[in-house]
Write a protein that holds these residues in place. Structure first.
Motif, PDB file in Angstrom:
ATOM      1  N   GLU A   1       0.836  -1.206   0.000  1.00  0.00           N
ATOM      2  CA  GLU A   1       0.000   0.000   0.000  1.00  0.00           C
ATOM      3  C   GLU A   1       0.868   1.252   0.000  1.00  0.00           C
ATOM      4  OE1 GLU A   1      -4.026  -1.320   2.412  1.00  0.00           O
ATOM      5  OE2 GLU A   1      -2.167  -1.086   3.543  1.00  0.00           O
ATOM      6  N   ALA A   2       1.928   1.263   0.809  1.00  0.00           N
ATOM      7  CA  ALA A   2       2.824   2.417   0.880  1.00  0.00           C
ATOM      8  C   ALA A   2       3.502   2.662  -0.467  1.00  0.00           C
ATOM      9  CB  ALA A   2       3.868   2.223   1.974  1.00  0.00           C
ATOM     10  N   LYS A   3       3.798   1.605  -1.172  1.00  0.00           N
ATOM     11  CA  LYS A   3       4.450   1.723  -2.485  1.00  0.00           C
ATOM     12  C   LYS A   3       3.518   2.369  -3.512  1.00  0.00           C
ATOM     13  CE  LYS A   3       7.074  -1.073  -5.743  1.00  0.00           C
ATOM     14  NZ  LYS A   3       7.552  -2.423  -6.074  1.00  0.00           N
ATOM     15  N   ARG A   4       2.203   2.173  -3.358  1.00  0.00           N
ATOM     16  CA  ARG A   4       1.225   2.695  -4.317  1.00  0.00           C
ATOM     17  C   ARG A   4       0.712   4.101  -3.996  1.00  0.00           C
ATOM     18  NH1 ARG A   4      -0.236  -2.711  -3.654  1.00  0.00           N
ATOM     19  NH2 ARG A   4      -1.893  -2.168  -2.194  1.00  0.00           N
ATOM     20  N   ILE A   5       1.112   4.658  -2.851  1.00  0.00           N
ATOM     21  CA  ILE A   5       0.643   5.992  -2.450  1.00  0.00           C
ATOM     22  C   ILE A   5       1.157   7.041  -3.429  1.00  0.00           C
ATOM     23  CG2 ILE A   5       0.915   7.787  -0.683  1.00  0.00           C
ATOM     24  CD1 ILE A   5       0.845   5.533   1.402  1.00  0.00           C
ATOM     25  N   SER A   6       0.269   7.943  -3.830  1.00  0.00           N
ATOM     26  CA  SER A   6       0.661   9.076  -4.674  1.00  0.00           C
ATOM     27  C   SER A   6       1.317  10.134  -3.795  1.00  0.00           C
ATOM     28  CB  SER A   6      -0.564   9.686  -5.357  1.00  0.00           C
ATOM     29  OG  SER A   6      -1.174   8.763  -6.205  1.00  0.00           O
ATOM     30  N   LEU A   7       2.600  10.356  -4.004  1.00  0.00           N
ATOM     31  CA  LEU A   7       3.335  11.331  -3.207  1.00  0.00           C
ATOM     32  C   LEU A   7       3.277  12.710  -3.856  1.00  0.00           C
ATOM     33  CD1 LEU A   7       6.542   9.301  -2.287  1.00  0.00           C
ATOM     34  CD2 LEU A   7       4.469   9.601  -0.957  1.00  0.00           C
ATOM     35  N   PRO A   8       3.449  13.765  -3.057  1.00  0.00           N
ATOM     36  CA  PRO A   8       3.496  15.109  -3.637  1.00  0.00           C
ATOM     37  C   PRO A   8       4.697  15.225  -4.578  1.00  0.00           C
ATOM     38  CG  PRO A   8       3.451  15.206  -1.225  1.00  0.00           C
ATOM     39  CD  PRO A   8       3.599  13.778  -1.601  1.00  0.00           C
ATOM     40  N   ARG A   9       4.510  15.931  -5.673  1.00  0.00           N
ATOM     41  CA  ARG A   9       5.588  16.098  -6.657  1.00  0.00           C
ATOM     42  C   ARG A   9       6.531  17.233  -6.298  1.00  0.00           C
ATOM     43  NH1 ARG A   9       3.809  13.800 -12.031  1.00  0.00           N
ATOM     44  NH2 ARG A   9       1.881  12.726 -11.511  1.00  0.00           N
ATOM     45  N   ASP A  10       6.150  18.048  -5.322  1.00  0.00           N
ATOM     46  CA  ASP A  10       6.936  19.234  -4.989  1.00  0.00           C
ATOM     47  C   ASP A  10       7.714  19.092  -3.679  1.00  0.00           C
ATOM     48  OD1 ASP A  10       4.759  19.239  -3.297  1.00  0.00           O
ATOM     49  OD2 ASP A  10       4.348  21.378  -3.520  1.00  0.00           O
ATOM     50  N   LEU A  11       8.237  17.909  -3.392  1.00  0.00           N
ATOM     51  CA  LEU A  11       8.951  17.696  -2.131  1.00  0.00           C
ATOM     52  C   LEU A  11      10.130  18.650  -1.971  1.00  0.00           C
ATOM     53  CD1 LEU A  11       8.947  13.793  -1.843  1.00  0.00           C
ATOM     54  CD2 LEU A  11       7.586  15.423  -0.541  1.00  0.00           C
ATOM     55  N   ASP A  12      10.836  18.949  -3.067  1.00  0.00           N
ATOM     56  CA  ASP A  12      11.988  19.845  -2.992  1.00  0.00           C
ATOM     57  C   ASP A  12      11.592  21.285  -2.707  1.00  0.00           C
ATOM     58  OD1 ASP A  12      13.672  17.735  -3.542  1.00  0.00           O
ATOM     59  OD2 ASP A  12      13.715  18.111  -5.697  1.00  0.00           O
ATOM     60  N   GLU A  13      10.332  21.641  -2.954  1.00  0.00           N
ATOM     61  CA  GLU A  13       9.868  23.018  -2.786  1.00  0.00           C
ATOM     62  C   GLU A  13       9.129  23.248  -1.474  1.00  0.00           C
ATOM     63  OE1 GLU A  13       7.503  23.729  -6.266  1.00  0.00           O
ATOM     64  OE2 GLU A  13       9.034  22.832  -7.549  1.00  0.00           O
ATOM     65  N   ARG A  14       8.925  22.227  -0.695  1.00  0.00           N
ATOM     66  CA  ARG A  14       8.187  22.371   0.567  1.00  0.00           C
ATOM     67  C   ARG A  14       8.972  23.208   1.563  1.00  0.00           C
ATOM     68  NH1 ARG A  14       3.057  19.561   1.136  1.00  0.00           N
ATOM     69  NH2 ARG A  14       2.742  18.812  -0.971  1.00  0.00           N
ATOM     70  N   PRO A  15       8.278  24.015   2.394  1.00  0.00           N
ATOM     71  CA  PRO A  15       8.960  24.824   3.417  1.00  0.00           C
ATOM     72  C   PRO A  15       9.267  23.972   4.653  1.00  0.00           C
ATOM     73  CG  PRO A  15       6.617  25.269   3.472  1.00  0.00           C
ATOM     74  CD  PRO A  15       6.846  24.307   2.325  1.00  0.00           C
ATOM     75  N   TRP A  16      10.200  23.041   4.542  1.00  0.00           N
ATOM     76  CA  TRP A  16      10.462  22.042   5.578  1.00  0.00           C
ATOM     77  C   TRP A  16      10.695  22.652   6.959  1.00  0.00           C
ATOM     78  CZ3 TRP A  16       9.167  17.235   4.565  1.00  0.00           C
ATOM     79  CH2 TRP A  16       9.140  16.810   3.239  1.00  0.00           C
ATOM     80  N   ASP A  17      11.396  23.779   7.022  1.00  0.00           N
ATOM     81  CA  ASP A  17      11.680  24.397   8.325  1.00  0.00           C
ATOM     82  C   ASP A  17      10.424  24.897   9.026  1.00  0.00           C
ATOM     83  OD1 ASP A  17      14.374  23.923   7.988  1.00  0.00           O
ATOM     84  OD2 ASP A  17      14.793  25.924   7.187  1.00  0.00           O
ATOM     85  N   ASP A  18       9.359  25.127   8.261  1.00  0.00           N
ATOM     86  CA  ASP A  18       8.104  25.611   8.826  1.00  0.00           C
ATOM     87  C   ASP A  18       7.080  24.506   9.053  1.00  0.00           C
ATOM     88  OD1 ASP A  18       8.871  28.316   8.901  1.00  0.00           O
ATOM     89  OD2 ASP A  18       8.347  28.580   6.798  1.00  0.00           O
ATOM     90  N   LEU A  19       7.450  23.254   8.821  1.00  0.00           N
ATOM     91  CA  LEU A  19       6.493  22.155   8.945  1.00  0.00           C
ATOM     92  C   LEU A  19       6.737  21.337  10.206  1.00  0.00           C
ATOM     93  CD1 LEU A  19       6.429  20.771   5.272  1.00  0.00           C
ATOM     94  CD2 LEU A  19       4.866  22.395   6.343  1.00  0.00           C
ATOM     95  N   ASP A  20       5.641  21.013  10.884  1.00  0.00           N
ATOM     96  CA  ASP A  20       5.681  20.053  11.984  1.00  0.00           C
ATOM     97  C   ASP A  20       5.378  18.664  11.443  1.00  0.00           C
ATOM     98  OD1 ASP A  20       6.076  22.070  14.023  1.00  0.00           O
ATOM     99  OD2 ASP A  20       4.007  22.650  13.596  1.00  0.00           O
TER     100      ASP A  20
END
Length: 164
Positions: A20-39
């Protein structure tokens, strides 16, 4: 939150099978996410309107959850509050997200739920990086750091219920 790779995310899920984890549609913009602002990293599955996913860090490692929520929308005049970040939204802006429990309990069909922002942008609402509808955030006497700590604590309490 530290940035995550696609493999980190797929390996993090605790309440679904590896297939199931292998089939999950992941966000395409992982490199653009504001990681420092995310919990936590949260996203909705564009191919399955009743599914969303959440990945956070717990004890230094990523922990992912597969969530479901009802597709029914409430009336625009109805307002609901997110249990994580305490932001209120009109209509369908807050949904009951349910997660299958981890391990044997989850395989038996047991689940836990939490009312959350439907767009899973709690971290950004708390930090003022995303503005909700008027009246969506109450003026609080807590500092920003205390509000962030409260949001993280609420998320940790929800995660603990997955293993109980």
């Amino acid at each position: 939150m530290r940035s995550l790779t696609e493999q980190d995310i797929r390996n993090s899920f605790v309440n679904c099978s590896k297939g199931e984890a292998k089939r999950i549609s992941l966000p395409r913009d992982l490199d653009e996410r504001p990681w420092d602002d995310l919990d936590f990293l949260g996203w909705r599955d564009p191919g399955a309107p009743d599914r969303s996913y959440l990945v956070t860090e717990q004890e230094g490692r990523p922990v992912g959850l597969s969530l479901r929520f009802p597709s029914s929308q409430r009336g625009f005049l109805h307002r609901s509050m997110c249990s994580l970040c305490l932001t209120t939204h009109p209509g369908g802006g807050v949904s009951l997200m349910t997660a299958r429990k981890a391990g044997a309990a989850g395989r038996e069909g047991n689940s836990v739920g939490l009312y959350m922002c439907t767009d899973l942008a709690c971290s950004l609402y708390v930090r003022g990086k995303k503005i909700p509808e008027p009246g969506g955030r109450f003026e609080e006497s807590l500092t920003l750091e205390e509000q962030i700590a409260r949001t993280r604590g609420n998320l940790s309490a929800f995660l603990a219920k997955l293993y109980a």
